[in-house]
Scaffold this motif. Sequence first.
Motif, PDB file in Angstrom:
ATOM      1  N   GLN A   1       0.849  -1.177   0.000  1.00  0.00           N
ATOM      2  CA  GLN A   1       0.000   0.000   0.000  1.00  0.00           C
ATOM      3  C   GLN A   1       0.894   1.240   0.000  1.00  0.00           C
ATOM      4  N   ARG A   2       0.338   2.351  -0.443  1.00  0.00           N
ATOM      5  CA  ARG A   2       1.111   3.585  -0.431  1.00  0.00           C
ATOM      6  C   ARG A   2       1.546   3.921   0.993  1.00  0.00           C
ATOM      7  N   GLY A   3       2.839   4.184   1.167  1.00  0.00           N
ATOM      8  CA  GLY A   3       3.364   4.520   2.485  1.00  0.00           C
ATOM      9  C   GLY A   3       3.960   3.340   3.235  1.00  0.00           C
ATOM     10  N   ASP A   4       3.808   2.116   2.723  1.00  0.00           N
ATOM     11  CA  ASP A   4       4.427   0.953   3.373  1.00  0.00           C
ATOM     12  C   ASP A   4       5.944   1.065   3.324  1.00  0.00           C
ATOM     13  N   HIS A   5       6.598   0.529   4.349  1.00  0.00           N
ATOM     14  CA  HIS A   5       8.058   0.566   4.444  1.00  0.00           C
ATOM     15  C   HIS A   5       8.645  -0.827   4.218  1.00  0.00           C
ATOM     16  N   VAL A   6       9.738  -0.877   3.467  1.00  0.00           N
ATOM     17  CA  VAL A   6      10.471  -2.124   3.236  1.00  0.00           C
ATOM     18  C   VAL A   6      11.943  -1.843   3.502  1.00  0.00           C
ATOM     19  N   TYR A   7      12.587  -2.734   4.264  1.00  0.00           N
ATOM     20  CA  TYR A   7      13.991  -2.533   4.620  1.00  0.00           C
ATOM     21  C   TYR A   7      14.600  -3.877   5.007  1.00  0.00           C
ATOM     22  N   VAL A   8      15.918  -3.885   5.180  1.00  0.00           N
ATOM     23  CA  VAL A   8      16.652  -5.097   5.553  1.00  0.00           C
ATOM     24  C   VAL A   8      17.204  -4.926   6.961  1.00  0.00           C
ATOM     25  N   ARG A   9      16.984  -5.943   7.780  1.00  0.00           N
ATOM     26  CA  ARG A   9      17.452  -5.885   9.168  1.00  0.00           C
ATOM     27  C   ARG A   9      18.500  -6.977   9.412  1.00  0.00           C
ATOM     28  N   LEU A  10      19.571  -6.572  10.083  1.00  0.00           N
ATOM     29  CA  LEU A  10      20.638  -7.489  10.473  1.00  0.00           C
ATOM     30  C   LEU A  10      20.370  -7.999  11.884  1.00  0.00           C
ATOM     31  N   PHE A  11      20.350  -9.314  12.037  1.00  0.00           N
ATOM     32  CA  PHE A  11      20.083  -9.889  13.360  1.00  0.00           C
ATOM     33  C   PHE A  11      21.197  -9.526  14.348  1.00  0.00           C
ATOM     34  N   ALA A  12      20.817  -9.490  15.618  1.00  0.00           N
ATOM     35  CA  ALA A  12      21.796  -9.237  16.681  1.00  0.00           C
ATOM     36  C   ALA A  12      22.873 -10.322  16.680  1.00  0.00           C
ATOM     37  N   ASP A  13      24.074  -9.908  17.016  1.00  0.00           N
ATOM     38  CA  ASP A  13      25.223 -10.807  17.140  1.00  0.00           C
ATOM     39  C   ASP A  13      25.622 -11.453  15.808  1.00  0.00           C
ATOM     40  N   THR A  14      25.249 -10.814  14.700  1.00  0.00           N
ATOM     41  CA  THR A  14      25.690 -11.284  13.377  1.00  0.00           C
ATOM     42  C   THR A  14      26.333 -10.120  12.642  1.00  0.00           C
ATOM     43  N   HIS A  15      26.913 -10.403  11.474  1.00  0.00           N
ATOM     44  CA  HIS A  15      27.620  -9.354  10.755  1.00  0.00           C
ATOM     45  C   HIS A  15      27.517  -9.570   9.253  1.00  0.00           C
ATOM     46  N   VAL A  16      27.862  -8.543   8.471  1.00  0.00           N
ATOM     47  CA  VAL A  16      28.068  -8.657   7.025  1.00  0.00           C
ATOM     48  C   VAL A  16      29.297  -7.824   6.664  1.00  0.00           C
ATOM     49  N   TRP A  17      29.823  -8.089   5.470  1.00  0.00           N
ATOM     50  CA  TRP A  17      30.966  -7.351   4.987  1.00  0.00           C
ATOM     51  C   TRP A  17      30.466  -6.227   4.085  1.00  0.00           C
ATOM     52  N   ARG A  18      31.060  -5.062   4.264  1.00  0.00           N
ATOM     53  CA  ARG A  18      30.588  -3.918   3.484  1.00  0.00           C
ATOM     54  C   ARG A  18      31.644  -3.454   2.483  1.00  0.00           C
ATOM     55  N   ASN A  19      31.164  -3.094   1.307  1.00  0.00           N
ATOM     56  CA  ASN A  19      31.913  -2.318   0.325  1.00  0.00           C
ATOM     57  C   ASN A  19      30.886  -1.798  -0.679  1.00  0.00           C
ATOM     58  N   GLY A  20      31.309  -1.189  -1.737  1.00  0.00           N
ATOM     59  CA  GLY A  20      30.370  -0.563  -2.640  1.00  0.00           C
ATOM     60  C   GLY A  20      29.750  -1.484  -3.668  1.00  0.00           C
ATOM     61  N   PHE A  21      30.003  -2.813  -3.571  1.00  0.00           N
ATOM     62  CA  PHE A  21      29.545  -3.696  -4.635  1.00  0.00           C
ATOM     63  C   PHE A  21      28.866  -4.980  -4.155  1.00  0.00           C
ATOM     64  N   ILE A  22      29.198  -5.473  -2.970  1.00  0.00           N
ATOM     65  CA  ILE A  22      28.918  -6.874  -2.666  1.00  0.00           C
ATOM     66  C   ILE A  22      27.708  -7.128  -1.772  1.00  0.00           C
ATOM     67  N   THR A  23      27.382  -6.222  -0.885  1.00  0.00           N
ATOM     68  CA  THR A  23      26.199  -6.372  -0.014  1.00  0.00           C
ATOM     69  C   THR A  23      25.174  -5.335  -0.460  1.00  0.00           C
ATOM     70  N   THR A  24      24.085  -5.798  -1.081  1.00  0.00           N
ATOM     71  CA  THR A  24      23.189  -4.897  -1.803  1.00  0.00           C
ATOM     72  C   THR A  24      21.722  -5.102  -1.431  1.00  0.00           C
ATOM     73  N   PHE A  25      20.930  -4.074  -1.772  1.00  0.00           N
ATOM     74  CA  PHE A  25      19.484  -4.064  -1.561  1.00  0.00           C
ATOM     75  C   PHE A  25      18.870  -3.353  -2.763  1.00  0.00           C
ATOM     76  N   SER A  26      17.925  -4.028  -3.460  1.00  0.00           N
ATOM     77  CA  SER A  26      17.333  -3.471  -4.675  1.00  0.00           C
ATOM     78  C   SER A  26      15.841  -3.765  -4.735  1.00  0.00           C
ATOM     79  N   GLY A  27      15.134  -2.985  -5.550  1.00  0.00           N
ATOM     80  CA  GLY A  27      13.700  -3.219  -5.730  1.00  0.00           C
ATOM     81  C   GLY A  27      13.134  -2.369  -6.840  1.00  0.00           C
ATOM     82  N   PHE A  28      11.975  -2.766  -7.326  1.00  0.00           N
ATOM     83  CA  PHE A  28      11.304  -1.972  -8.347  1.00  0.00           C
ATOM     84  C   PHE A  28       9.808  -2.302  -8.379  1.00  0.00           C
ATOM     85  N   LEU A  29       9.053  -1.367  -8.927  1.00  0.00           N
ATOM     86  CA  LEU A  29       7.604  -1.539  -9.062  1.00  0.00           C
ATOM     87  C   LEU A  29       7.315  -2.399 -10.295  1.00  0.00           C
TER      88      LEU A  29
END
Length: 217
Positions: free
Chosen positions: A185-213
């Motif tokens: 619905q209009r105004g709904d929020h979508v996001y990615v959450r990292l669980f407690a006591d876990t990790h990911v590696w960050r850089n500009g290419f490898i850990t990503t989040f994408s979407g489209f209508l």
Amino acid sequence: MNFTILIFLSLFCGLIMAEDGVHALGTGTISEKHSCSPDMCELMKEFGIMRQKLGVLETSLKDSDTRLKNSENQILELKNNERPMIVFSAAIGGDGNIGPFNTDTTLVYRAVKTNIGNAYSKITGIFTAPVEGMYYFTFFYHARGAHPAVLILMRNNHGVVMTGDHSTSSDGADNGGNAAFLQLQRGDHVYVRLFADTHVWRNGFITTFSGFLVGHV
């Protein structure tokens, strides 16, 4: 204006006919049929033809106006049904680990690759649906194998799909991801959450989040 001319001509013709009747009575003869003068009758005939042409023109104008209104309604309907372009893709910038944290944490993907429609915020990491419709989302991660990694795609405050891997001493690195179609619905929020006591590696290419209508209603 046309009716005024018609009335004037009718009265004028009537006067001529009445005058003819008076002359007939004065001579002692009665005429059973009276008519306008030849010039007046010809004028009346031409005026009748003109009225017919005006009637045809008026009908044509009404038809044109109707077709124009129908075209405007069709254009408006097409605009209402036109799918807006809403596409985003972002990565977690920087270098090194994100996490572990003591609590579940929303990941903020600051390295924005595409954000058509400006529905994704690189400040909060949250995508906000600008219109009602069906959306498609993907998220991927890279992590060191010595630490666990668990990510979950959230719609508002509810989990949708998740991905992750437990820690191993023999695995140097892990990669994972998931995807989902969501009716928003209009105004709904979508996001990615990292669980407690876990990790990911960050850089500009490898850990990503994408979407489209995909399509809107």
